[in-house]
Design a protein around this motif. Structure first.
Motif, mmCIF file in Angstrom:
data_model
loop_
_atom_site.group_PDB
_atom_site.id
_atom_site.type_symbol
_atom_site.label_atom_id
_atom_site.label_comp_id
_atom_site.label_asym_id
_atom_site.label_seq_id
_atom_site.Cartn_x
_atom_site.Cartn_y
_atom_site.Cartn_z
ATOM 1 N N VAL A 1 -8.662 -2.107 -24.335
ATOM 2 C CA VAL A 1 -8.642 -3.518 -23.911
ATOM 3 C C VAL A 1 -9.660 -3.716 -22.790
ATOM 4 O O VAL A 1 -10.454 -4.670 -22.807
ATOM 5 N N THR B 1 -9.740 -8.732 -15.909
ATOM 6 C CA THR B 1 -10.524 -7.503 -16.066
ATOM 7 C C THR B 1 -12.015 -7.820 -16.151
ATOM 8 O O THR B 1 -12.835 -7.154 -15.494
ATOM 9 N N LYS C 1 -11.346 -2.015 -5.229
ATOM 10 C CA LYS C 1 -10.036 -2.550 -5.660
ATOM 11 C C LYS C 1 -9.077 -1.402 -5.947
ATOM 12 O O LYS C 1 -7.894 -1.465 -5.594
ATOM 13 N N ASP D 1 -0.250 -0.542 -11.087
ATOM 14 C CA ASP D 1 -1.500 -1.183 -10.627
ATOM 15 C C ASP D 1 -2.595 -0.138 -10.427
ATOM 16 O O ASP D 1 -3.763 -0.360 -10.780
HETATM 17 N N1 LIG Z 1 -2.394 -3.901 -16.290
HETATM 18 C C1 LIG Z 1 -3.030 -4.892 -15.901
HETATM 19 C C2 LIG Z 1 -3.005 -5.307 -14.531
HETATM 20 N N2 LIG Z 1 -2.383 -4.798 -13.445
HETATM 21 C C3 LIG Z 1 -2.723 -5.607 -12.415
HETATM 22 N N3 LIG Z 1 -3.529 -6.588 -12.841
HETATM 23 C C4 LIG Z 1 -4.098 -7.700 -12.059
HETATM 24 O O1 LIG Z 1 -4.763 -7.191 -10.957
HETATM 25 C C5 LIG Z 1 -4.920 -8.249 -10.037
HETATM 26 C C6 LIG Z 1 -5.012 -7.677 -8.645
HETATM 27 O O2 LIG Z 1 -3.770 -7.537 -8.093
HETATM 28 P P1 LIG Z 1 -3.545 -7.943 -6.591
HETATM 29 O O3 LIG Z 1 -2.173 -7.524 -6.264
HETATM 30 O O4 LIG Z 1 -4.646 -7.399 -5.739
HETATM 31 O O5 LIG Z 1 -3.622 -9.520 -6.700
HETATM 32 P P2 LIG Z 1 -4.725 -10.512 -6.214
HETATM 33 O O6 LIG Z 1 -4.586 -11.709 -7.103
HETATM 34 O O7 LIG Z 1 -6.081 -9.877 -6.141
HETATM 35 O O8 LIG Z 1 -4.177 -10.818 -4.796
HETATM 36 P P3 LIG Z 1 -4.914 -10.706 -3.418
HETATM 37 O O9 LIG Z 1 -5.279 -9.232 -3.236
HETATM 38 O O10 LIG Z 1 -6.118 -11.581 -3.532
HETATM 39 O O11 LIG Z 1 -3.897 -11.194 -2.457
HETATM 40 C C7 LIG Z 1 -3.806 -9.255 -10.307
HETATM 41 O O12 LIG Z 1 -4.396 -10.479 -10.680
HETATM 42 C C8 LIG Z 1 -3.050 -8.617 -11.463
HETATM 43 O O13 LIG Z 1 -2.650 -9.560 -12.435
HETATM 44 C C9 LIG Z 1 -3.731 -6.437 -14.141
HETATM 45 N N4 LIG Z 1 -4.484 -7.162 -15.021
HETATM 46 C C10 LIG Z 1 -4.509 -6.760 -16.325
HETATM 47 N N5 LIG Z 1 -3.804 -5.660 -16.788
HETATM 48 C C11 LIG Z 1 -3.889 -5.261 -18.204
HETATM 49 O O14 LIG Z 1 -5.137 -5.641 -18.721
HETATM 50 C C12 LIG Z 1 -4.952 -6.447 -19.865
HETATM 51 C C13 LIG Z 1 -6.085 -7.444 -19.965
HETATM 52 O O15 LIG Z 1 -5.992 -8.362 -18.911
HETATM 53 P P4 LIG Z 1 -7.074 -9.538 -18.790
HETATM 54 O O16 LIG Z 1 -8.365 -8.910 -18.597
HETATM 55 O O17 LIG Z 1 -6.645 -10.369 -17.604
HETATM 56 O O18 LIG Z 1 -6.994 -10.306 -20.067
HETATM 57 C C14 LIG Z 1 -3.578 -7.085 -19.694
HETATM 58 O O19 LIG Z 1 -3.030 -7.443 -20.918
HETATM 59 C C15 LIG Z 1 -2.807 -5.922 -19.072
HETATM 60 O O20 LIG Z 1 -2.404 -5.018 -20.082
#
Ligand SMILES: N=c1c2ncn([C@@H]3O[C@H](COP(=O)(O)OP(=O)(O)OP(=O)(O)O)[C@@H](O)[C@H]3O)c2ncn1[C@@H]1O[C@H](COP(=O)(O)O)[C@@H](O)[C@H]1O
Length: 103
Positions: A10, A24, A38, A64
């Protein structure tokens, strides 16, 4: 395929995705240095949960960390399988012996 392998796929697909629609893609677009930074932030959050003995939060933060580890590896084109191969190579070798072998 493991959950980690699925997630790696993904993440790789997000290299060409719209940063407006994917966290992402947005992170990858900022470059490998930002991805590494990060990862470091998430690791610190996991450390804090571990020090506090907050097991619920540690579980959440560890997820995370793993996600951001995979993003960092993808940003530098390092396959998860290369990391797993290195871990497998170490199996059966104690940490103390491994350290000594590095001399
Ligand atoms: N496993 C994850 C995952 N874990 C954490 N995160 C994101 O990582 C970001 C960072 O987390 P933070 O706690 O630092 O939040 P932030 O919004 O930066 O907050 P601040 O640090 O600014 O206060 C958040 O927005 C979380 O949603 C993730 N985003 C995506 N995934 C996976 O990736 C896939 C694809 O995601 P997209 O790319 O968004 O479609 C998803 O289906 C998931 O399976």
């Amino acid at each position: 395929m493991s959950v980690l392998h699925d997630l790696e796929q993904v993440i790789k697909s997000r290299k060409s995705a719209d940063p407006e629609s994917s966290w992402t893609a947005k992170l990858l677009a900022k470059g490998p240095e930002k991805c590494a930074e990060k990862f470091g932030e998430e690791a610190v959050e996991a450390i804090i949960a571990a020090v506090k003995n907050d097991r619920e939060n540690l579980t959440y933060e560890a997820a995370d960390v793993l996600y951001h580890m995979l993003v960092m590896l993808a940003a530098r084109d390092v396959p998860l399988d290369d990391v797993l191969t290195e871990l497998a190579r170490r199996q059966g070798l104690s940490g103390i012996a491994e350290k000594a072998s590095r001399g």
